[in-house]
Design a protein around this motif. Structure first.
Motif, PDB file in Angstrom:
ATOM      1  N   HIS A  14       0.941  -1.298  -0.037  1.00 41.29           N
ATOM      2  CA  HIS A  14       0.122   0.004   0.010  1.00 41.29           C
ATOM      3  C   HIS A  14       0.941   1.252   0.094  1.00 41.29           C
ATOM      4  O   HIS A  14       1.735   1.428   0.931  1.00 41.29           O
ATOM      5  CB  HIS A  14      -0.764   0.049   1.393  1.00 41.29           C
ATOM      6  N   THR A  15       0.797   2.095  -0.898  1.00 41.06           N
ATOM      7  CA  THR A  15       1.596   3.329  -1.005  1.00 41.06           C
ATOM      8  C   THR A  15       0.579   4.419  -0.861  1.00 41.06           C
ATOM      9  O   THR A  15      -0.386   4.455  -1.590  1.00 41.06           O
ATOM     10  CB  THR A  15       2.308   3.290  -2.478  1.00 41.06           C
ATOM     11  N   LEU A  16       1.185   5.487  -0.110  1.00 47.47           N
ATOM     12  CA  LEU A  16       0.337   6.640  -0.072  1.00 47.47           C
ATOM     13  C   LEU A  16       1.500   7.926  -0.257  1.00 47.47           C
ATOM     14  O   LEU A  16       2.330   7.558   0.149  1.00 47.47           O
ATOM     15  CB  LEU A  16      -0.170   6.891   1.223  1.00 47.47           C
ATOM     16  N   ASN A  17       1.084   8.951  -0.728  1.00 46.67           N
ATOM     17  CA  ASN A  17       1.744  10.112  -0.708  1.00 46.67           C
ATOM     18  C   ASN A  17       1.181  11.273   0.121  1.00 46.67           C
ATOM     19  O   ASN A  17      -0.075  11.808  -0.438  1.00 46.67           O
ATOM     20  CB  ASN A  17       2.081  10.664  -2.252  1.00 46.67           C
ATOM     21  N   TRP A  18       1.569  11.398   1.135  1.00 42.95           N
ATOM     22  CA  TRP A  18       0.932  12.280   2.143  1.00 42.95           C
ATOM     23  C   TRP A  18       0.867  13.716   1.695  1.00 42.95           C
ATOM     24  O   TRP A  18       0.008  14.561   2.071  1.00 42.95           O
ATOM     25  CB  TRP A  18       1.368  12.210   3.612  1.00 42.95           C
ATOM     26  N   GLU A  20      -0.117  14.414  -1.040  1.00 41.50           N
ATOM     27  CA  GLU A  20      -1.579  14.673  -1.965  1.00 41.50           C
ATOM     28  C   GLU A  20      -2.738  14.200  -1.271  1.00 41.50           C
ATOM     29  O   GLU A  20      -3.631  14.347  -1.763  1.00 41.50           O
ATOM     30  CB  GLU A  20      -1.276  13.581  -3.073  1.00 41.50           C
ATOM     31  N   LEU A  21      -2.638  14.090  -0.093  1.00 44.77           N
ATOM     32  CA  LEU A  21      -3.801  13.662   1.030  1.00 44.77           C
ATOM     33  C   LEU A  21      -4.076  15.048   1.742  1.00 44.77           C
ATOM     34  O   LEU A  21      -3.342  15.825   2.423  1.00 44.77           O
ATOM     35  CB  LEU A  21      -3.525  12.766   1.781  1.00 44.77           C
ATOM     36  N   GLN A  35      -3.361  13.435   9.856  1.00 44.42           N
ATOM     37  CA  GLN A  35      -3.770  12.599   8.662  1.00 44.42           C
ATOM     38  C   GLN A  35      -3.220  11.179   8.977  1.00 44.42           C
ATOM     39  O   GLN A  35      -2.184  10.749   9.184  1.00 44.42           O
ATOM     40  CB  GLN A  35      -2.480  13.365   7.761  1.00 44.42           C
ATOM     41  N   LEU A  37      -2.379   7.552   8.463  1.00 47.18           N
ATOM     42  CA  LEU A  37      -1.993   6.969   7.247  1.00 47.18           C
ATOM     43  C   LEU A  37      -2.191   5.374   6.903  1.00 47.18           C
ATOM     44  O   LEU A  37      -2.473   4.867   6.164  1.00 47.18           O
ATOM     45  CB  LEU A  37      -0.479   7.154   6.887  1.00 47.18           C
ATOM     46  N   GLN A 157      -8.246   8.346   3.120  1.00 52.08           N
ATOM     47  CA  GLN A 157      -7.491   7.797   2.064  1.00 52.08           C
ATOM     48  C   GLN A 157      -6.448   7.103   2.818  1.00 52.08           C
ATOM     49  O   GLN A 157      -5.564   6.465   2.065  1.00 52.08           O
ATOM     50  CB  GLN A 157      -6.818   9.004   1.380  1.00 52.08           C
ATOM     51  N   TYR A 158      -6.615   6.836   4.057  1.00 52.57           N
ATOM     52  CA  TYR A 158      -5.623   6.037   4.775  1.00 52.57           C
ATOM     53  C   TYR A 158      -5.735   4.822   4.417  1.00 52.57           C
ATOM     54  O   TYR A 158      -6.857   4.021   3.991  1.00 52.57           O
ATOM     55  CB  TYR A 158      -5.748   6.373   6.293  1.00 52.57           C
ATOM     56  N   ARG A 159      -4.856   3.916   4.956  1.00 51.15           N
ATOM     57  CA  ARG A 159      -4.853   2.329   4.565  1.00 51.15           C
ATOM     58  C   ARG A 159      -5.000   1.679   5.935  1.00 51.15           C
ATOM     59  O   ARG A 159      -4.707   2.269   6.787  1.00 51.15           O
ATOM     60  CB  ARG A 159      -3.466   1.895   3.831  1.00 51.15           C
TER      61      ARG A 159
END
Length: 174
Positions: A14-18, A20-21, A35, A37, A157-159
């Protein structure tokens, strides 16, 4: 060969770009944005990026599990440990139930302090007189994030992860 059952049937990365959130504004009071994650209520693990305005003091608390804090910008310290300031690039490890402490950002900070926290277990919070106030754990963070996202009109948007169902456990034992 029989392999042990995974703790979660979800085996994807799982990839997030914080960047962009959205941050959830005033999540833990005025001047404290966060935020989420990653939230795993089944295993009691949560990871948040939090932003603290200058002069913020959060309630005295202790951690029931270990906590990792990575300071990304600004500075902060525990009121009980002013000799251990946390600044950009600092990493702090807190063992489970090490002691009660109170997080604060100096009023003379010229920028918000941003910290990435990875928490196992819960924060047990106390009021100014040292009496039990509340518990903040992964389930609480999930509920708060859901409520604030709805109120602020942003998508969650978190995982996260959950415990596998009985059917999923059987499927993965094969």
């Amino acid at each position: 060969m029989n392999a042990p059952a995974p703790t979660s049937p979800d085996r994807r990365l799982h990839t997030l770009n914080w960047l962009e959130l959205p941050m959830l504004r005033d999540a833990l009071g005025p001047g404290v944005d966060f935020q989420p994650l990653f939230i795993d209520a089944a295993n009691g693990v949560w990871c948040i990026r939090a932003s603290f305005a200058p002069g913020i003091r959060i309630p005295t608390h202790l951690h029931t599990g270990p906590t990792h804090a990575f300071t990304l910008s600004g500075r902060w310290h525990y009121r009980e440990h002013p000799d251990q300031p946390q600044t950009a690039g600092s990493y702090l490890f807190e063992p489970a139930s090490s002691q009660t402490h109170q997080f604060e950002t100096p009023a003379d900070n010229t920028e918000n302090t941003v910290v990435l926290f990875v928490v196992q277990g819960a924060n047990v919070n106390f009021d100014d007189e040292g009496r039990f106030h509340s518990v903040m754990d992964a389930g609480f963070i999930h509920g708060l994030a859901s409520q604030l996202a709805q109120q602020q009109g942003v998508a969650q948007q978190y995982r996260g992860s959950r415990a596998p169902s009985a059917e999923e456990r059987v499927l993965f034992k094969g």
